[in-house]
Scaffold this active site. Structure first.
Site, PDB file in Angstrom:
ATOM      1  N   CYS A 134       0.842  -1.285   0.001  1.00 24.94           N
ATOM      2  CA  CYS A 134      -0.173   0.054  -0.065  1.00 24.94           C
ATOM      3  C   CYS A 134       0.894   1.273   0.211  1.00 24.94           C
ATOM      4  CB  CYS A 134      -1.016   0.208   1.253  1.00 24.94           C
ATOM      5  SG  CYS A 134      -1.927   1.416   1.710  1.00 24.94           S
ATOM      6  N   CYS A 137       0.066   4.141   2.638  1.00 24.30           N
ATOM      7  CA  CYS A 137       0.428   3.470   3.957  1.00 24.30           C
ATOM      8  C   CYS A 137       1.825   3.635   4.140  1.00 24.30           C
ATOM      9  CB  CYS A 137      -0.201   2.340   4.121  1.00 24.30           C
ATOM     10  SG  CYS A 137      -1.938   1.915   3.858  1.00 24.30           S
ATOM     11  N   ASP A 138       2.413   2.950   3.200  1.00 17.14           N
ATOM     12  CA  ASP A 138       3.878   2.841   3.615  1.00 17.14           C
ATOM     13  C   ASP A 138       4.934   3.407   3.041  1.00 17.14           C
ATOM     14  OD1 ASP A 138       2.984   1.015   5.281  1.00 17.14           O
ATOM     15  OD2 ASP A 138       3.400  -0.759   4.118  1.00 17.14           O
TER      16      ASP A 138
HETATM   17  P1  FAD Z   1     -10.749  -6.191   6.036  1.00 16.50           P
HETATM   18  O1  FAD Z   1      -9.841  -5.328   7.055  1.00 16.50           O
HETATM   19  O2  FAD Z   1     -10.142  -6.930   5.084  1.00 16.50           O
HETATM   20  O3  FAD Z   1     -11.383  -7.058   7.084  1.00 16.50           O
HETATM   21  C1  FAD Z   1     -12.661  -7.929   6.339  1.00 16.50           C
HETATM   22  C2  FAD Z   1     -12.818  -9.100   7.583  1.00 16.50           C
HETATM   23  O4  FAD Z   1     -13.901 -10.166   6.907  1.00 16.50           O
HETATM   24  C3  FAD Z   1     -11.595 -10.106   7.969  1.00 16.50           C
HETATM   25  O5  FAD Z   1     -11.589  -9.947   9.342  1.00 16.50           O
HETATM   26  C4  FAD Z   1     -11.815 -11.418   7.095  1.00 16.50           C
HETATM   27  O6  FAD Z   1     -11.247 -12.249   8.037  1.00 16.50           O
HETATM   28  C5  FAD Z   1     -13.429 -11.461   7.146  1.00 16.50           C
HETATM   29  N1  FAD Z   1     -13.993 -12.184   6.215  1.00 16.50           N
HETATM   30  C6  FAD Z   1     -13.451 -12.478   4.957  1.00 16.50           C
HETATM   31  N2  FAD Z   1     -14.060 -13.201   4.170  1.00 16.50           N
HETATM   32  C7  FAD Z   1     -15.059 -13.607   5.063  1.00 16.50           C
HETATM   33  C8  FAD Z   1     -16.224 -14.756   4.921  1.00 16.50           C
HETATM   34  N3  FAD Z   1     -16.430 -15.375   3.858  1.00 16.50           N
HETATM   35  N4  FAD Z   1     -17.021 -14.990   5.879  1.00 16.50           N
HETATM   36  C9  FAD Z   1     -16.792 -14.166   7.155  1.00 16.50           C
HETATM   37  N5  FAD Z   1     -15.897 -13.362   7.279  1.00 16.50           N
HETATM   38  C10 FAD Z   1     -14.831 -13.230   6.313  1.00 16.50           C
HETATM   39  N6  FAD Z   1      -4.866   1.130   5.575  1.00 16.50           N
HETATM   40  C11 FAD Z   1      -4.684   2.457   6.105  1.00 16.50           C
HETATM   41  O7  FAD Z   1      -5.456   3.251   6.306  1.00 16.50           O
HETATM   42  N7  FAD Z   1      -3.274   2.782   6.598  1.00 16.50           N
HETATM   43  C12 FAD Z   1      -2.423   1.694   6.627  1.00 16.50           C
HETATM   44  O8  FAD Z   1      -1.164   1.952   7.162  1.00 16.50           O
HETATM   45  C13 FAD Z   1      -2.616   0.426   6.059  1.00 16.50           C
HETATM   46  N8  FAD Z   1      -1.615  -0.390   5.871  1.00 16.50           N
HETATM   47  C14 FAD Z   1      -1.848  -1.571   5.338  1.00 16.50           C
HETATM   48  C15 FAD Z   1      -0.993  -2.542   5.293  1.00 16.50           C
HETATM   49  C16 FAD Z   1      -1.176  -3.859   5.181  1.00 16.50           C
HETATM   50  C17 FAD Z   1      -0.062  -4.885   4.915  1.00 16.50           C
HETATM   51  C18 FAD Z   1      -2.510  -4.053   4.463  1.00 16.50           C
HETATM   52  C19 FAD Z   1      -2.790  -5.729   3.821  1.00 16.50           C
HETATM   53  C20 FAD Z   1      -3.497  -3.249   4.409  1.00 16.50           C
HETATM   54  C21 FAD Z   1      -3.173  -1.887   5.060  1.00 16.50           C
HETATM   55  N9  FAD Z   1      -4.075  -0.993   4.883  1.00 16.50           N
HETATM   56  C22 FAD Z   1      -3.977   0.355   5.720  1.00 16.50           C
HETATM   57  C23 FAD Z   1      -5.495  -1.122   4.279  1.00 16.50           C
HETATM   58  C24 FAD Z   1      -6.550  -1.570   5.341  1.00 16.50           C
HETATM   59  O9  FAD Z   1      -6.209  -2.287   6.412  1.00 16.50           O
HETATM   60  C25 FAD Z   1      -7.681  -1.853   4.874  1.00 16.50           C
HETATM   61  O10 FAD Z   1      -8.292  -0.758   3.867  1.00 16.50           O
HETATM   62  C26 FAD Z   1      -8.979  -1.954   5.638  1.00 16.50           C
HETATM   63  O11 FAD Z   1      -8.403  -3.214   6.577  1.00 16.50           O
HETATM   64  C27 FAD Z   1     -10.613  -2.549   5.023  1.00 16.50           C
HETATM   65  O12 FAD Z   1     -11.343  -2.805   6.075  1.00 16.50           O
HETATM   66  P2  FAD Z   1     -12.542  -3.742   5.941  1.00 16.50           P
HETATM   67  O13 FAD Z   1     -13.107  -3.896   7.109  1.00 16.50           O
HETATM   68  O14 FAD Z   1     -13.117  -3.258   4.740  1.00 16.50           O
HETATM   69  O15 FAD Z   1     -11.908  -5.048   5.330  1.00 16.50           O
END
Ligand code: FAD
Length: 308
Positions: A134, A137-138
């Site tokens: 990202c 982010c980084d």
């Molecule tokens: P997710 O965080 O993807 O959460 C989805 C959840 O749903 C997970 O817990 C998963 O286990 C669950 N799930 C998936 N499929 C199923 C299913 N079929 N049934 C039940 N549960 C399920 N963003 C920033 O703003 N700043 C940062 O510094 C940053 N750094 C990052 C670094 C890394 C390495 C990564 C990978 C991402 C980073 N991001 C950062 C991005 C940020 O993490 C995401 O935008 C954010 O977490 C999205 O939130 P979400 O709730 O939409 O999805």
């Protein structure tokens, strides 16, 4: 049965749970793991009002905040099927891998996304130790350093342009013989003095000194020769895959990239089913954005419920 059920417990699902529970409606969160992608993150420096935190800390704070409300958290539940209600205002059903199923009058799908990985030696070992996904982010962590961006589509070229303003030097590596990004982005990229582009190159290994990345090996696809670049960071930009495989047989409209299509209240193509965060078509996949969208979807669901 629930009035609002979140599927997915990342930032979007957690924010939605808090907003829903504060309306005094019966709220549940079913998720594979609580915290989502945040759990895989180290330094977080763009979560507004918190100048620095890390993933495990933020995930714990999210869970603690949700637990201050009457929310049923059901971890280790992987949704495998969605059965939308057949009548207007009826209950939707979510079926889990365990065989259990839950019913709710409204749903918020927040299953997030995952970065597509290169699948080469060293990538896993040096994740968060030079291998990043990202640039928003980084990027600033690589100030004054040399980095590579893998992938010459729009996100790769956008990342290279973004990083060129922050780091010392960027090498963009594309597998095909041409970049696939929009012409205007390619033109901008070509105008930057500290960017090189290598086409027809297959990354074969992430190199490191045991602690951090110190290089990258690629194969020149026309000659088959292996070459090495000395650098400190690698941004992998070969796609963000939405976790919607479990929805492909449902009537929820997905975009050509598999993202859930939502309206400006966060509602999907099926009334009463909402979605939020990285799993949707909403651009810029970030924690603050996912939380904002989750809150919005919960308010949208509440508006839907009071009209039934
Ligand atoms: P997710 O965080 O993807 O959460 C989805 C959840 O749903 C997970 O817990 C998963 O286990 C669950 N799930 C998936 N499929 C199923 C299913 N079929 N049934 C039940 N549960 C399920 N963003 C920033 O703003 N700043 C940062 O510094 C940053 N750094 C990052 C670094 C890394 C390495 C990564 C990978 C991402 C980073 N991001 C950062 C991005 C940020 O993490 C995401 O935008 C954010 O977490 C999205 O939130 P979400 O709730 O939409 O999805």
């Amino acid at each position: 049965a629930y009035e609002v059920l979140m599927v997915g417990g990342g930032p979007a699902g957690a924010a939605a749970a808090i907003y829903a529970a504060r309306k005094g409606i019966r709220t549940g969160v079913a998720t594979e793991r609580f915290g989502g992608q945040v759990l895989d993150t180290m330094a977080i420096e763009n979560f507004i009002s918190v100048s620095e935190t890390n993933g495990p800390k933020l995930a714990a704070a999210l869970e603690e905040h949700v637990k201050q409300y009457e929310v049923d958290i059901m971890p280790l539940q992987r949704a495998v099927k969605l059965v939308p209600s057949t009548q207007p205002g009826g209950e939707h059903e979510v079926v889990f891998e365990s065989g259990a199923s839950l019913k709710s009058r409204s749903l918020i799908l927040a299953t997030g996304a995952r970065w597509r990985e290169m699948g080469v030696p060293g990538e896993e070992e040096y994740r968060n130790k030079g291998v990043a996904y990202c640039p928003h982010c980084d990027g600033p962590l690589f100030k004054g350093k040399r980095v590579a961006v893998i992938g010459g589509g729009n996100s790769g070229v956008e990342a290279a342009i973004d990083l060129a303003g922050l780091v010392e030097h960027v090498t963009l590596i594309e597998f095909m013989d041409e970049l696939r990004a929009d012409a205007v982005l390619q033109k901008k990229l070509a105008s930057l003095p500290n960017v090189d582009v290598i086409k027809g190159a297959r990354t074969t290994e992430v190199n490191g000194d045991g602690k951090r990345v110190n290089g990258l090996t690629y194969e020149d696809r026309s000659s088959g020769e292996l070459r090495r670049l000395e650098l400190e960071g690698i941004f992998v930009q070969i796609g963000l895959v939405p976790n919607t495989e479990w929805l492909t047989d449902s009537s929820i409209e997905l975009s050509p990239r598999g993202e859930i299509v939502v309206d400006d209240h966060g509602m999907t193509s099926v009334p009463g089913i909402f979605a939020a965060g990285d799993v949707t078509t909403v651009p810029y996949k970030q924690i603050v954005i996912a939380m904002g969208e989750g809150s919005k979807a919960a308010l949208g669901a509440f508006d839907y419920l009071i009209r039934l």
